[in-house]
Design a protein around this motif. Structure first.
Motif, PDB file in Angstrom:
ATOM      1  N   ILE A 248       2.145   8.038  -6.591  1.00 16.33           N
ATOM      2  CA  ILE A 248       1.361   9.188  -7.048  1.00 16.33           C
ATOM      3  C   ILE A 248       2.312  10.347  -7.317  1.00 16.33           C
ATOM      4  N   PRO A 249       2.281  10.927  -8.506  1.00 14.98           N
ATOM      5  CA  PRO A 249       3.202  12.036  -8.813  1.00 14.98           C
ATOM      6  C   PRO A 249       3.052  13.179  -7.823  1.00 14.98           C
ATOM      7  N   ALA A 250       4.157  13.647  -7.297  1.00 13.41           N
ATOM      8  CA  ALA A 250       4.127  14.668  -6.252  1.00 13.41           C
ATOM      9  C   ALA A 250       3.497  15.969  -6.729  1.00 13.41           C
ATOM     10  N   ASP A 251       3.668  16.304  -8.013  1.00 11.48           N
ATOM     11  CA  ASP A 251       3.166  17.584  -8.523  1.00 11.48           C
ATOM     12  C   ASP A 251       1.840  17.437  -9.273  1.00 11.48           C
ATOM     13  N   ALA A 252       1.193  16.277  -9.166  1.00 13.91           N
ATOM     14  CA  ALA A 252      -0.048  16.053  -9.911  1.00 13.91           C
ATOM     15  C   ALA A 252      -1.214  16.781  -9.248  1.00 13.91           C
ATOM     16  N   ALA A 253      -2.042  17.411 -10.067  1.00 15.24           N
ATOM     17  CA  ALA A 253      -3.256  18.043  -9.558  1.00 15.24           C
ATOM     18  C   ALA A 253      -4.248  16.966  -9.150  1.00 15.24           C
ATOM     19  N   ALA A 254      -5.034  17.249  -8.127  1.00 19.72           N
ATOM     20  CA  ALA A 254      -6.024  16.282  -7.663  1.00 19.72           C
ATOM     21  C   ALA A 254      -7.100  16.094  -8.725  1.00 19.72           C
ATOM     22  N   PRO A 255      -7.257  14.893  -9.265  1.00 26.30           N
ATOM     23  CA  PRO A 255      -8.273  14.679 -10.294  1.00 26.30           C
ATOM     24  C   PRO A 255      -9.678  14.766  -9.706  1.00 26.30           C
ATOM     25  N   ALA A 256     -10.592  15.382 -10.456  1.00 27.25           N
ATOM     26  CA  ALA A 256     -11.989  15.473 -10.041  1.00 27.25           C
ATOM     27  C   ALA A 256     -12.681  14.164 -10.402  1.00 27.25           C
ATOM     28  N   ALA A 257     -13.121  13.426  -9.385  1.00 30.22           N
ATOM     29  CA  ALA A 257     -13.627  12.070  -9.607  1.00 30.22           C
ATOM     30  C   ALA A 257     -15.069  11.923  -9.175  1.00 30.22           C
ATOM     31  N   LEU A 258     -15.799  11.128  -9.942  1.00 25.76           N
ATOM     32  CA  LEU A 258     -17.174  10.754  -9.611  1.00 25.76           C
ATOM     33  C   LEU A 258     -17.189   9.245  -9.400  1.00 25.76           C
ATOM     34  N   PHE A 259     -17.678   8.813  -8.242  1.00 23.66           N
ATOM     35  CA  PHE A 259     -17.729   7.383  -7.923  1.00 23.66           C
ATOM     36  C   PHE A 259     -19.185   6.939  -7.932  1.00 23.66           C
ATOM     37  N   ILE A 260     -19.498   6.003  -8.796  1.00 26.05           N
ATOM     38  CA  ILE A 260     -20.875   5.547  -8.988  1.00 26.05           C
ATOM     39  C   ILE A 260     -21.012   4.092  -8.534  1.00 26.05           C
TER      40      ILE A 260
ATOM     41  N   ALA B 150      -9.944  10.043  -1.065  1.00 29.35           N
ATOM     42  CA  ALA B 150      -9.107  10.903  -0.226  1.00 29.35           C
ATOM     43  C   ALA B 150      -7.722  10.287  -0.030  1.00 29.35           C
ATOM     44  N   LEU B 151      -7.669   8.967   0.137  1.00 29.06           N
ATOM     45  CA  LEU B 151      -6.376   8.288   0.266  1.00 29.06           C
ATOM     46  C   LEU B 151      -5.488   8.562  -0.939  1.00 29.06           C
ATOM     47  N   LEU B 152      -6.129   8.690  -2.106  1.00 27.68           N
ATOM     48  CA  LEU B 152      -5.402   8.833  -3.364  1.00 27.68           C
ATOM     49  C   LEU B 152      -5.269  10.289  -3.803  1.00 27.68           C
ATOM     50  N   ASN B 153      -5.565  11.213  -2.899  1.00 33.19           N
ATOM     51  CA  ASN B 153      -5.456  12.645  -3.191  1.00 33.19           C
ATOM     52  C   ASN B 153      -6.358  13.074  -4.353  1.00 33.19           C
ATOM     53  N   ALA B 154      -7.466  12.366  -4.544  1.00 34.03           N
ATOM     54  CA  ALA B 154      -8.432  12.733  -5.578  1.00 34.03           C
ATOM     55  C   ALA B 154      -9.571  13.521  -4.942  1.00 34.03           C
ATOM     56  N   ARG B 155     -10.227  14.361  -5.745  1.00 39.04           N
ATOM     57  CA  ARG B 155     -11.322  15.192  -5.238  1.00 39.04           C
ATOM     58  C   ARG B 155     -12.662  14.593  -5.639  1.00 39.04           C
ATOM     59  N   ASN B 156     -13.478  14.301  -4.641  1.00 33.83           N
ATOM     60  CA  ASN B 156     -14.826  13.797  -4.895  1.00 33.83           C
ATOM     61  C   ASN B 156     -15.697  14.968  -5.335  1.00 33.83           C
ATOM     62  N   VAL B 157     -16.292  14.874  -6.521  1.00 36.12           N
ATOM     63  CA  VAL B 157     -17.070  15.998  -7.048  1.00 36.12           C
ATOM     64  C   VAL B 157     -18.429  16.125  -6.378  1.00 36.12           C
ATOM     65  N   MET B 158     -18.835  15.122  -5.594  1.00 33.66           N
ATOM     66  CA  MET B 158     -20.123  15.175  -4.894  1.00 33.66           C
ATOM     67  C   MET B 158     -19.886  15.490  -3.424  1.00 33.66           C
TER      68      MET B 158
ATOM     69  N   ALA C 148       0.829  -1.210   0.000  1.00 34.67           N
ATOM     70  CA  ALA C 148       0.000   0.000   0.000  1.00 34.67           C
ATOM     71  C   ALA C 148       0.862   1.259   0.000  1.00 34.67           C
ATOM     72  N   ASP C 149       1.905   1.267   0.807  1.00 36.00           N
ATOM     73  CA  ASP C 149       2.792   2.437   0.863  1.00 36.00           C
ATOM     74  C   ASP C 149       3.460   2.681  -0.490  1.00 36.00           C
ATOM     75  N   ALA C 150       3.856   1.594  -1.147  1.00 35.64           N
ATOM     76  CA  ALA C 150       4.500   1.735  -2.460  1.00 35.64           C
ATOM     77  C   ALA C 150       3.528   2.300  -3.484  1.00 35.64           C
ATOM     78  N   ALA C 151       2.270   1.863  -3.427  1.00 37.55           N
ATOM     79  CA  ALA C 151       1.263   2.367  -4.369  1.00 37.55           C
ATOM     80  C   ALA C 151       1.019   3.851  -4.158  1.00 37.55           C
ATOM     81  N   LEU C 152       0.885   4.267  -2.911  1.00 40.53           N
ATOM     82  CA  LEU C 152       0.638   5.678  -2.627  1.00 40.53           C
ATOM     83  C   LEU C 152       1.850   6.541  -2.963  1.00 40.53           C
ATOM     84  N   ALA C 153       3.040   5.991  -2.780  1.00 39.65           N
ATOM     85  CA  ALA C 153       4.258   6.732  -3.103  1.00 39.65           C
ATOM     86  C   ALA C 153       4.420   6.940  -4.597  1.00 39.65           C
TER      87      ALA C 153
END
Length: 297
Positions: A160-172, A194-202, A153-158
């Protein structure tokens, strides 16, 4: 001579008693476990303790072998009679299961109850693994499993590109007559994003149906559709989007609509490392990073 014969008979008899007592203790100590929560069931299998399982609930869909066990029903609508009919010695259940009166009845009947709290984080999964391992008298196996999962899990989270903008995500979670059922805040889906630094649009709480207008206004850059079984490929999700409210979204235009296995990405069980690896790839694809770099002055 007669004295030695008597001694021999006593020794043989004593050995027989010891063997019987040892066999009886093994039989009596063998657990009959009912697991109520899909993530707990996965942990039991990951600990190689599935031989003790006698039943699971309907949320236990992985591994496939779990679906072949007797089913005690939906975890929030349990019946004490159905569980007691299986003669369990131990019931492992999350604190989300209920009603509480069922566990009180089971305890009064002499069944050991271990309730495990769900915390939707990597540490929450690790704590859950250790709680299950301790309940099954496998503490060392629990520590070993937790250690390997934390590393993945730590390797997967590491990654994530440090300078990447948080993607706007919709989870259905699905689509019905009332429209798309989308995840808001205070949900497992929101915790995973949130774990993945993504933004929930809802921004609302819980899971609610959303209209085409609301989806379009939210403007998701990526849409994640959770199914009980993952679709064969993302093109199926793209085709489905043509007949739903997703066709006008940025995610559809960029072909970033993906179907996922619900138990994998929302289970918060021992496969969390694999879930994070898959989601990092979908939320931060290499081609998007290349595009972002090219746009920088």
């Amino acid at each position: 001579m007669r004295y030695f014969i008597q001694l021999r008979r006593i020794a043989v008899f004593s050995a027989g008693l010891f063997s019987f007592a040892l066999f009886s203790s093994v039989v009596l100590s063998a657990e009959r476990v009912v697991s109520i929560d899909g993530s707990l069931t996965e942990i039991i299998y990951a600990l190689n303790a599935q031989d003790a399982l006698v039943a699971v609930d309907t949320t236990s869909r992985y591994p496939p072998a779990a679906t072949e066990l007797p089913d005690v029903g939906y975890m929030r609508q349990l019946s004490a009679e159905g569980i007691l009919a299986l003669s369990p010695t131990l019931v492992l259940a999350s604190t989300d299961a209920g009603p509480d009166s069922v566990f009180e009845q089971l305890q009064q009947a002499g069944v050991k109850i271990v309730r495990v709290r769900n915390h939707y984080s990597v540490d929450g999964v690790l704590n859950k693994i250790q709680a299950v391992a301790d309940a099954l008298n496998k503490p060392d196996a629990g520590r070993a499993l937790a250690g390997s999962i934390k590393q993945q899990a730590d390797a997967a989270l590491a990654s994530i590109p440090a300078d990447a903008a948080a993607p706007a995500a919709l989870f259905i979670l699905g689509a019905g007559n009332r429209g798309l059922m989308a995840a808001g805040s205070k949900t497992q889906a929101d915790a995973m994003l949130a774990l993945l630094n993504a933004r929930n649009v809802m921004a609302y709480n819980g899971y609610k149906p959303v209209s085409a207008e609301a989806v379009l206004q939210a403007g998701p850059e990526v849409v994640l559709i959770a199914n009980t079984e993952a679709a064969a490929d993302t093109s199926q999700a793209q085709s489905a989007a043509l007949n739903t409210q997703l066709a006008m979204t940025p995610a559809f235009r960029q072909q970033r609509i993906h179907t996922l296995d619900t138990s994998l990405v929302l289970g918060f069980g021992p496969r969390i490392g694999s879930a994070l690896e898959q989601l990092v790839t979908l939320l931060y694809p290499p081609e998007m990073q290349t595009l972002s770099s090219a746009e920088q002055p």
